[in-house]
Design an enzyme around this catalytic site. Structure first.
Site, short mmCIF file in Angstrom:
data_model
loop_
_atom_site.label_atom_id
_atom_site.label_comp_id
_atom_site.label_asym_id
_atom_site.label_seq_id
_atom_site.Cartn_x
_atom_site.Cartn_y
_atom_site.Cartn_z
N SER A 119 0.97 -1.27 -0.03
CA SER A 119 -0.30 0.19 0.32
C SER A 119 0.94 0.84 -0.40
O SER A 119 2.55 1.03 0.09
CB SER A 119 -0.98 -0.44 1.30
N ILE B 124 -1.21 9.58 -6.49
CA ILE B 124 -0.66 10.74 -7.32
C ILE B 124 -0.83 10.33 -8.50
O ILE B 124 -0.17 11.16 -10.20
CB ILE B 124 1.30 10.41 -7.25
N GLU C 228 -10.13 5.20 -9.14
CA GLU C 228 -8.33 4.73 -8.11
C GLU C 228 -9.55 3.99 -7.45
O GLU C 228 -10.69 4.34 -7.13
CB GLU C 228 -7.80 6.24 -7.37
N ILE D 130 -9.72 -8.71 0.78
CA ILE D 130 -10.62 -9.57 0.92
C ILE D 130 -12.00 -8.57 0.44
O ILE D 130 -12.66 -7.81 -0.70
CB ILE D 130 -11.20 -9.86 1.44
N CYS E 26 -9.01 27.53 10.76
CA CYS E 26 -10.29 26.75 11.21
C CYS E 26 -9.99 27.14 12.65
O CYS E 26 -10.17 27.97 13.61
CB CYS E 26 -10.35 25.21 11.12
N HIS F 30 -11.51 26.89 5.51
CA HIS F 30 -9.98 25.51 5.11
C HIS F 30 -9.85 26.48 3.94
O HIS F 30 -10.18 25.79 2.54
CB HIS F 30 -10.67 24.90 5.07
N GLU G 287 -6.64 26.18 2.55
CA GLU G 287 -6.20 24.57 2.16
C GLU G 287 -6.19 23.97 0.71
O GLU G 287 -5.66 23.69 0.22
CB GLU G 287 -5.33 24.59 3.03
N1 GLN Z 1 -13.00 22.33 15.89
C1 GLN Z 1 -13.52 23.59 15.45
C2 GLN Z 1 -15.31 23.09 15.66
O1 GLN Z 1 -15.84 21.66 14.88
C3 GLN Z 1 -12.38 23.58 14.56
C4 GLN Z 1 -12.71 22.48 13.46
C5 GLN Z 1 -11.46 22.44 12.32
O2 GLN Z 1 -10.76 22.85 12.90
N2 GLN Z 1 -11.84 22.43 11.09
O3 GLN Z 1 -15.79 24.46 14.93
#
Ligand code: GLN
Length: 539
Positions: A13, A19, A141, A149, A382, A508, A510
């Site tokens: 694995s 990628i 993928e 299994i 976050c 987020h 990212e």
């Molecule tokens: N634990 C926090 C919330 O639920 C932040 C969650 C996170 O960082 N994605 O609001």
């Protein structure tokens, strides 16, 4: 007619199927084809949302709010596409649909079985994605390793697909390991042969073998693999370790994979222009500047737990012509006696990462306090925003004991609290604030300067929010709320204008960074880090 490419893995694995899938997708996208990537995951969880990041790595979130496997992040980054909920299919999801159908009476009178009911549902999901995304090519993928299994129903379904849609419209790519053993570093083909035999046992003969190897494969080894595995020599693709993962599409193109796949599937041969990709790889390999960014998180011992953050930081190095070293720091370590200057002394910027639950959060708060006071560029993501607000409330607004309702129900100042609509929620799966949400960016703020826009969209995954009762207090003491939901109800971004670079987001970002389109918040952070590296003498 949509073409289907199925990517399986053999021998071990973590061999790089994700990628490989993503890189092949890049080559087809560069030829102008619409590609829909798909991950078929054999685990029984309905989605990855409830999985432990220590065990499973990052949970990747799509625009439409699906909590998925981190491989979707590779697909989005390499292919520059947006995946959807349909791009991730697990055994759990398949069985849920089959059982719901059975309860509705859709199979009335029938005995519900793995073949054909489960395999039909898998095939339905694959074809549904092709339709939804109007794909020229679906690259699917299959998670796990051939011989497991639990992946058998998926392999059976992709075997049937060849009969259903035709040999000319389906292709099997098998990613395998070609190890070296013994004192002379002999290259061994037997594990690959065995893995191909295993695939054939279930009726699949691979069209392409992608061979992961640490040394160049001699021609006679390629010929041997070709002969024993029944794959033409030009379809035995050598995949050596490379300096940056973004180089993989270029090595596949050089090995002729793109042209081979097009020819085999009857796709028109088109010119590939990889100039942009080559140039970004070149910058990654030969950067002018350097800086170090610390990421303080709760799950840093699993290198995959913050995959998208790590990649977004690397992408942000490209426009800054900078190599970014990432120092992963477990937030607990700051709580256990190590002074912040010892852990964070030589960094050029700090990221405080997302996370859930109380462990390690005081360490995060300590790191933020240090960065705020020392003028170290800071970016909170976050939970990182929530901790920045708590730190500011405690130390600048005099709200001693300020905390989040996630950590304690008895805080005197619950500056982070549960949204009213989250209060009755008991189920843990798919019940957070998820997916893409719009945000208004306040004119003249750092966020505005970085985004270059007053209206943005970012993906979310959290339950808690800044408590509006404390908005005024935070602002009075110099924290600027630079992003809010269009209805003004939710704080989305905060910053401190008197600091060289201090910004945090409830979202987020990212997940939306691509090597060819780095995210503006990360790009700003790396620029600030490089500036600090060149202007502040190392202590
Ligand atoms: N634990 C926090 C919330 O639920 C932040 C969650 C996170 O960082 N994605 O609001």
């Amino acid at each position: 007619m949509t073409k289907y490419i199925f990517v399986t893995g053999g021998v071990v694995s973590s061999i790089g199927k994700g990628i490989t899938t993503a890189s092949l997708g890049r080559l087809l996208r560069n030829r102008g084809y619409t590609v829909a990537p798909l991950k078929l995951d054999p685990y029984i969880n309905v989605d990855a949302g409830t999985m432990n990041p220590f065990q499973h790595g990052e949970v990747f979130v799509t625009d439409d709010g699906a909590e998925t496997d981190l491989d979707l992040g590779h697909y989005e980054r390499f292919m520059d596409v947006s995946c959807s909920a349909g791009s991730s299919v697990t055994t759990g999801k398949v069985y849920q649909n089959v059982i719901n159908a059975e309860r509705r009476g859709d199979y009335l009178g029938g005995t519900v079985q793995v073949i054909p009911h489960v395999t039909n549902e898998i095939k339905r999901s694959i074809i549904a994605l092709a339709k939804e995304q109007e794909a020229d090519v679906v690259i699917a993928e299959i998670g796990g390793t051939v011989g497991d299994i639990e992946s058998l129903p998926f392999l059976e379904a992709i075997r049937q697909m060849r009969t259903d849609v035709g040999i000319e419209n389906t292709m099997y790519v098998h990613v395998t390991l070609v190890p070296t053993v013994g004192p002379w570093g002999e290259v061994k083909t037997k594990p690959t042969q065995h893995s191909v035999y295993k695939l054939r046992e279930i009726g699949i003969s691979p069209d392409v073998l992608v061979c992961r190897t640490e040394v160049p494969m001699p021609e006679d080894v390629k010929d041997k693999i070709s002969l024993f595995c029944g794959v033409p020599p030009q379809a035995v693709i050598e995949s050596m370790n490379v300096e940056t993962i973004y180089e993989v599409p270029l090595t596949y193109e050089d090995a002729g994979l793109g042209d081979f796949v097009c020819k085999r599937l009857g796709l028109e041969a088109r010119n590939v222009n990889l100039a942009e990709w080559k140039s970004l790889v070149d910058t990654l390999k030969n950067p002018k500047h350097e800086c170090t960014i610390a990421v303080v998180g709760k799950y840093t011992s699993n290198g995959d737990a913050y995959k998208s953050i790590g990649e977004a930081i690397i992408h942000a190095g490209i426009p800054n012509n900078a190599k970014v070293n990432i120092k992963w720091i477990e937030s607990d370590s700051l709580e256990h006696g190590l002074p912040p200057q010892e852990v964070l002394g030589e960094i050029d910027a700090l990221v405080v990462a997302p996370g859930f639950g109380g462990r390690g959060i005081e360490g995060k708060i300590e790191a933020i306090e240090y960065a705020r006071e020392q003028g170290i560029p800071f970016f909170g993501i976050c939970l990182g925003l929530q901790m920045a607000v708590i730190e500011f409330a405690r130390h600048e607004c005099g709200l001693t004991g300020a905390n989040s309702e996630e950590m304690t129900s008895t805080a005197p100042y619950p500056v982070i609290h549960l949204l009213p609509e989250q209060k009755g929620v008991v189920d843990k799966g798919a019940t957070m604030r998820l997916g893409s949400w719009p945000c208004n960016v306040v004119n003249g703020t750092l966020a505005h300067q970085l985004y270059g826009s007053t209206r943005i969209d970012e993906r979310h995954r959290h339950r808690y929010e800044v408590n509006n009762d404390f908005r005024e207090k935070l602002q009075e003491h110099g924290m600027v709320i630079s992003g809010v939901s269009p209805d003004y109800r939710l704080v989305e971004m905060v910053e401190i204008p008197t600091h060289p670079f201090f910004i945090a987001t409830q979202a987020h970002p990212e997940f939306k960074s691509r090597p060819n389109r780095p995210h503006p918040l990360f790009t700003g952070l790396v620029a600030a880090a490089v500036k600090r590296r060149t202007s502040v003498p190392v202590a």
